[in-house]
Design a protein around this motif. Structure first.
Motif, mmCIF file in Angstrom:
data_model
loop_
_atom_site.group_PDB
_atom_site.id
_atom_site.type_symbol
_atom_site.label_atom_id
_atom_site.label_comp_id
_atom_site.label_asym_id
_atom_site.label_seq_id
_atom_site.Cartn_x
_atom_site.Cartn_y
_atom_site.Cartn_z
ATOM 1 N N ILE A 24 -42.317 -52.514 -23.851
ATOM 2 C CA ILE A 24 -40.942 -52.491 -24.350
ATOM 3 C C ILE A 24 -40.153 -53.678 -23.803
ATOM 4 O O ILE A 24 -39.448 -54.382 -24.541
ATOM 5 C CB ILE A 24 -40.260 -51.164 -23.970
ATOM 6 C CG1 ILE A 24 -40.934 -50.001 -24.699
ATOM 7 C CG2 ILE A 24 -38.767 -51.205 -24.300
ATOM 8 C CD1 ILE A 24 -40.427 -48.642 -24.261
ATOM 9 N N ALA A 25 -40.272 -53.936 -22.495
ATOM 10 C CA ALA A 25 -39.516 -55.019 -21.871
ATOM 11 C C ALA A 25 -39.963 -56.385 -22.363
ATOM 12 O O ALA A 25 -39.147 -57.310 -22.483
ATOM 13 C CB ALA A 25 -39.658 -54.935 -20.352
ATOM 14 N N SER A 26 -41.254 -56.518 -22.691
ATOM 15 C CA SER A 26 -41.762 -57.819 -23.127
ATOM 16 C C SER A 26 -41.210 -58.233 -24.487
ATOM 17 O O SER A 26 -41.313 -59.407 -24.868
ATOM 18 C CB SER A 26 -43.290 -57.792 -23.179
ATOM 19 O OG SER A 26 -43.747 -56.888 -24.182
ATOM 20 N N GLY A 27 -40.642 -57.283 -25.206
ATOM 21 C CA GLY A 27 -40.053 -57.612 -26.498
ATOM 22 C C GLY A 27 -38.652 -58.177 -26.400
ATOM 23 O O GLY A 27 -38.000 -58.417 -27.427
ATOM 24 N N THR A 28 -38.162 -58.400 -25.194
ATOM 25 C CA THR A 28 -36.793 -58.888 -25.001
ATOM 26 C C THR A 28 -36.575 -60.229 -25.686
ATOM 27 O O THR A 28 -35.585 -60.446 -26.386
ATOM 28 C CB THR A 28 -36.487 -59.021 -23.494
ATOM 29 O OG1 THR A 28 -36.685 -57.775 -22.859
ATOM 30 C CG2 THR A 28 -35.065 -59.501 -23.276
ATOM 31 N N CYS A 29 -37.497 -61.162 -25.498
ATOM 32 C CA CYS A 29 -37.375 -62.495 -26.106
ATOM 33 C C CYS A 29 -38.722 -63.195 -26.036
ATOM 34 O O CYS A 29 -39.692 -62.668 -25.465
ATOM 35 C CB CYS A 29 -36.295 -63.323 -25.391
ATOM 36 S SG CYS A 29 -36.630 -63.573 -23.635
ATOM 37 N N LYS A 30 -38.777 -64.381 -26.607
ATOM 38 C CA LYS A 30 -40.021 -65.141 -26.655
ATOM 39 C C LYS A 30 -40.531 -65.466 -25.256
ATOM 40 O O LYS A 30 -41.736 -65.425 -24.984
ATOM 41 C CB LYS A 30 -39.800 -66.427 -27.447
ATOM 42 C CG LYS A 30 -41.041 -67.310 -27.569
ATOM 43 C CD LYS A 30 -40.743 -68.551 -28.372
ATOM 44 C CE LYS A 30 -41.977 -69.450 -28.463
ATOM 45 N NZ LYS A 30 -41.689 -70.696 -29.240
ATOM 46 N N ASN A 31 -39.611 -65.798 -24.358
ATOM 47 C CA ASN A 31 -39.977 -66.147 -22.998
ATOM 48 C C ASN A 31 -40.684 -64.979 -22.301
ATOM 49 O O ASN A 31 -41.674 -65.160 -21.579
ATOM 50 C CB ASN A 31 -38.714 -66.544 -22.211
ATOM 51 C CG ASN A 31 -39.045 -67.353 -20.970
ATOM 52 O OD1 ASN A 31 -39.977 -68.135 -20.968
ATOM 53 N ND2 ASN A 31 -38.271 -67.141 -19.915
ATOM 54 N N TRP A 32 -40.191 -63.768 -22.536
ATOM 55 C CA TRP A 32 -40.775 -62.590 -21.899
ATOM 56 C C TRP A 32 -42.123 -62.232 -22.516
ATOM 57 O O TRP A 32 -43.000 -61.720 -21.828
ATOM 58 C CB TRP A 32 -39.797 -61.408 -21.999
ATOM 59 C CG TRP A 32 -38.679 -61.517 -21.005
ATOM 60 C CD1 TRP A 32 -37.829 -62.573 -20.848
ATOM 61 C CD2 TRP A 32 -38.305 -60.551 -20.026
ATOM 62 N NE1 TRP A 32 -36.946 -62.335 -19.841
ATOM 63 C CE2 TRP A 32 -37.201 -61.086 -19.316
ATOM 64 C CE3 TRP A 32 -38.767 -59.286 -19.698
ATOM 65 C CZ2 TRP A 32 -36.575 -60.399 -18.283
ATOM 66 C CZ3 TRP A 32 -38.148 -58.590 -18.664
ATOM 67 C CH2 TRP A 32 -37.066 -59.153 -17.968
ATOM 68 N N ARG A 33 -42.288 -62.508 -23.805
ATOM 69 C CA ARG A 33 -43.583 -62.254 -24.427
ATOM 70 C C ARG A 33 -44.643 -63.199 -23.873
ATOM 71 O O ARG A 33 -45.797 -62.809 -23.693
ATOM 72 C CB ARG A 33 -43.469 -62.411 -25.947
ATOM 73 C CG ARG A 33 -42.722 -61.266 -26.625
ATOM 74 C CD ARG A 33 -42.864 -61.299 -28.126
ATOM 75 N NE ARG A 33 -42.200 -62.454 -28.725
ATOM 76 C CZ ARG A 33 -40.921 -62.468 -29.080
ATOM 77 N NH1 ARG A 33 -40.164 -61.403 -28.880
ATOM 78 N NH2 ARG A 33 -40.386 -63.543 -29.617
ATOM 79 N N GLU A 34 -44.245 -64.441 -23.596
ATOM 80 C CA GLU A 34 -45.183 -65.387 -22.984
ATOM 81 C C GLU A 34 -45.560 -64.948 -21.567
ATOM 82 O O GLU A 34 -46.722 -65.047 -21.161
ATOM 83 C CB GLU A 34 -44.572 -66.792 -22.938
ATOM 84 C CG GLU A 34 -45.509 -67.821 -22.317
ATOM 85 C CD GLU A 34 -44.856 -69.195 -22.173
ATOM 86 O OE1 GLU A 34 -45.432 -70.031 -21.441
ATOM 87 O OE2 GLU A 34 -43.787 -69.409 -22.760
ATOM 88 N N ALA A 35 -44.563 -64.465 -20.837
ATOM 89 C CA ALA A 35 -44.824 -63.982 -19.481
ATOM 90 C C ALA A 35 -45.787 -62.800 -19.509
ATOM 91 O O ALA A 35 -46.659 -62.669 -18.651
ATOM 92 C CB ALA A 35 -43.508 -63.585 -18.808
ATOM 93 N N TYR A 36 -45.633 -61.930 -20.503
ATOM 94 C CA TYR A 36 -46.518 -60.773 -20.648
ATOM 95 C C TYR A 36 -47.960 -61.213 -20.892
ATOM 96 O O TYR A 36 -48.908 -60.665 -20.330
ATOM 97 C CB TYR A 36 -46.004 -59.910 -21.798
ATOM 98 C CG TYR A 36 -46.967 -58.855 -22.281
ATOM 99 C CD1 TYR A 36 -47.290 -57.763 -21.490
ATOM 100 C CD2 TYR A 36 -47.557 -58.957 -23.538
ATOM 101 C CE1 TYR A 36 -48.175 -56.787 -21.932
ATOM 102 C CE2 TYR A 36 -48.444 -57.984 -23.989
ATOM 103 C CZ TYR A 36 -48.744 -56.911 -23.185
ATOM 104 O OH TYR A 36 -49.614 -55.955 -23.625
ATOM 105 N N ARG A 37 -48.131 -62.241 -21.720
ATOM 106 C CA ARG A 37 -49.482 -62.696 -22.060
ATOM 107 C C ARG A 37 -50.148 -63.452 -20.912
ATOM 108 O O ARG A 37 -51.332 -63.262 -20.642
ATOM 109 C CB ARG A 37 -49.439 -63.584 -23.305
ATOM 110 C CG ARG A 37 -49.142 -62.845 -24.605
ATOM 111 C CD ARG A 37 -49.397 -63.744 -25.798
ATOM 112 N NE ARG A 37 -48.513 -64.911 -25.790
ATOM 113 C CZ ARG A 37 -47.323 -64.944 -26.380
ATOM 114 N NH1 ARG A 37 -46.874 -63.874 -27.018
ATOM 115 N NH2 ARG A 37 -46.582 -66.025 -26.322
ATOM 116 N N ASN A 38 -49.403 -64.299 -20.216
ATOM 117 C CA ASN A 38 -50.018 -65.233 -19.276
ATOM 118 C C ASN A 38 -49.710 -65.005 -17.803
ATOM 119 O O ASN A 38 -50.379 -65.590 -16.943
ATOM 120 C CB ASN A 38 -49.603 -66.668 -19.642
ATOM 121 C CG ASN A 38 -50.033 -67.045 -21.047
ATOM 122 O OD1 ASN A 38 -51.152 -66.760 -21.464
ATOM 123 N ND2 ASN A 38 -49.129 -67.669 -21.801
#
Length: 416
Positions: A24-38
């Motif tokens: 849920i938190a990783s959907g905040t923005c593009k930056n957070w989605r990248e942090a989730y992946r890497n």
């Protein structure tokens, strides 16, 4: 939020308690989605955190866990604790995919998953960097002879069935192991009824719910040993490195830790039955003992007197004693002249009120001239009977009068 470095975001996401919150938190923005992946380091799957978990189809759950894990690239800590009450099992291929994807980076794994057919997680992947492993409700049927866990330091087996030979093989595969936990462990011993483990690097051992005839532990670096709710003959062989020793709901036919006891700093015996002639020689060499706790202990062949404690452990600073003035229950004798000079913290407790309690407490206090803190434990059950409540009131009044003589002592009452 978008201006935070992805490494920082990754640390934030890794601190969330459950994978659902991470997604849920990783959907905040593009930056957070990248942090989730890497940059995500930790993921935890728990049935309590997923609404209507029991109504989910097993295939849906497999896909949910798979999609969550596969999107990450550097997981170091993975916990998959599924519901043991579920009728359906996960497929072995799905579990293999989850674990294979993370096997190169994982350092900590907590695993409780029912699969069809059964999959042995120890044999399905290479675990070169794994440091901590927790297995729950997993029948470890066999361990391959060439298994290697070169980085593993902590091994915990809870409700696991394993043969004595496979357990030995598993421990031998961990050359750096420092912590071993066996909880409600079902060990199948073939041939000899004795289980012997040689673990030169071990520092901490916790055993709970293990029933065997005899266990011999050969250790050279052990510092903590805790045995709970078990039944076996225990012999500890090794250097004099043991510092903390705890027995809880343990009724051994024979106990031998004398080889490793010289540097003991704390001994805690709780709800056990002992022959005093066995316990005292075990710890009598512990001249450096600083904490001694004898709680709910029944000594079947003698009385523990404060003289023995005072003379045997001159550096003792923390003393905890339970009082059982009932027929057939051994208590602690006040027939002593030596003082407990070093004791600064004293804990006293009992399960039944008795007219002799105030006298006993005062007698113990008189032998602790440097006491700074007194903690008195009273079983809450005494509040249910009128006669015990009256006795408690009388005891409390006696304690107030006693404390007036020891105004320098901090007193606490705790009701259990």
């Amino acid at each position: 939020m978008e201006n935070l470095p992805v490494e920082v975001v990754g640390n934030i996401l890794s601190r969330l308690m459950d994978a659902r919150d991470v997604v849920i938190a990783s959907g905040t923005c593009k930056n957070w989605r990248e942090a989730y992946r890497n940059h995500l380091h930790r993921l935890s799957f728990s049935p309590e955190a997923w609404p209507f978990y029991r109504t989910f189809d097993t295939g849906f759950l497999e896909g949910l866990i798979r999609d969550t894990i596969i999107q990450t690239t550097g997981l170091q800590d993975l916990s998959i604790m599924t519901d043991n009450d579920r009728e359906n099992s996960f497929s072995a291929s799905a579990i293999t995919a989850w674990l294979t994807h993370t096997s190169e980076t994982l350092r900590r794994l907590s695993y409780n998953v029912r699969s069809t057919p059964y999959i042995n997680v120890l044999n399905c992947c290479g675990w070169r960097n794994l440091e901590t492993l927790l297995l729950v409700h997993c029948p470890v049927l066999s361990i391959v002879s060439d298994l290697q866990l070169p980085s593993l330091k902590s091994l915990s087996l809870r409700h696991v069935s394993i043969s004595d030979s496979d357990l030995t093989c598993l421990i031998n595969a961990c050359p750096k192991i420092e912590t071993l936990e066996l909880v409600w462990h079902r060990i199948t011993v073939f041939g000899d009824i004795e289980l012997g483990l040689t673990i030169p690097t071990i520092k901490n051992i916790y055993i709970e719910g293990v029933v065997l005839t005899r266990i011999i532990l050969e250790v050279n670096s052990i510092e903590r040993l805790h045995v709970k709710d078990s039944d076996f003959i225990l012999k500890l062989v090794g250097n004099e490195t043991l510092k903390h020793f705890k027995l809880e709901k343990f009724h051994p036919l024979q106990l031998d830790i004398s080889e490793a006891a010289e540097n003991l700093e704390s001994v805690d015996v709780d709800y056990c039955t002992f022959a005093l002639s066995e316990l005292h020689p075990l710890i009598s060499r512990a001249q450096k003992l600083r904490k001694l706790r004898l709680w709910d202990v029944i000594f079947c062949d003698g009385i523990v007197d404060l003289e023995t404690i005072a003379v045997g452990f001159p550096q003792l600073t923390h003393l905890s004693l339970g009082y059982y003035p009932r027929e057939g229950f051994t208590h602690y004798s006040l027939q002593a002249t030596s003082q407990l000079e070093s004791v600064t913290v004293l804990e006293l407790g009992w399960t039944l009120m008795n007219d002799g309690l105030p006298v006993w407490v005062e007698g113990v206090l008189e032998r602790c001239p440097n006491l700074r803190k007194l903690i008195i434990y009273v079983a809450i059950s005494v509040m249910f009977f009128p006669e015990d409540r009256r006795m408690l009131e009388t005891f409390t009044l006696s304690m107030v009068q006693l404390m007036r003589k020891h105004i320098h002592v901090e007193v606490q009452f705790k009701y259990e």
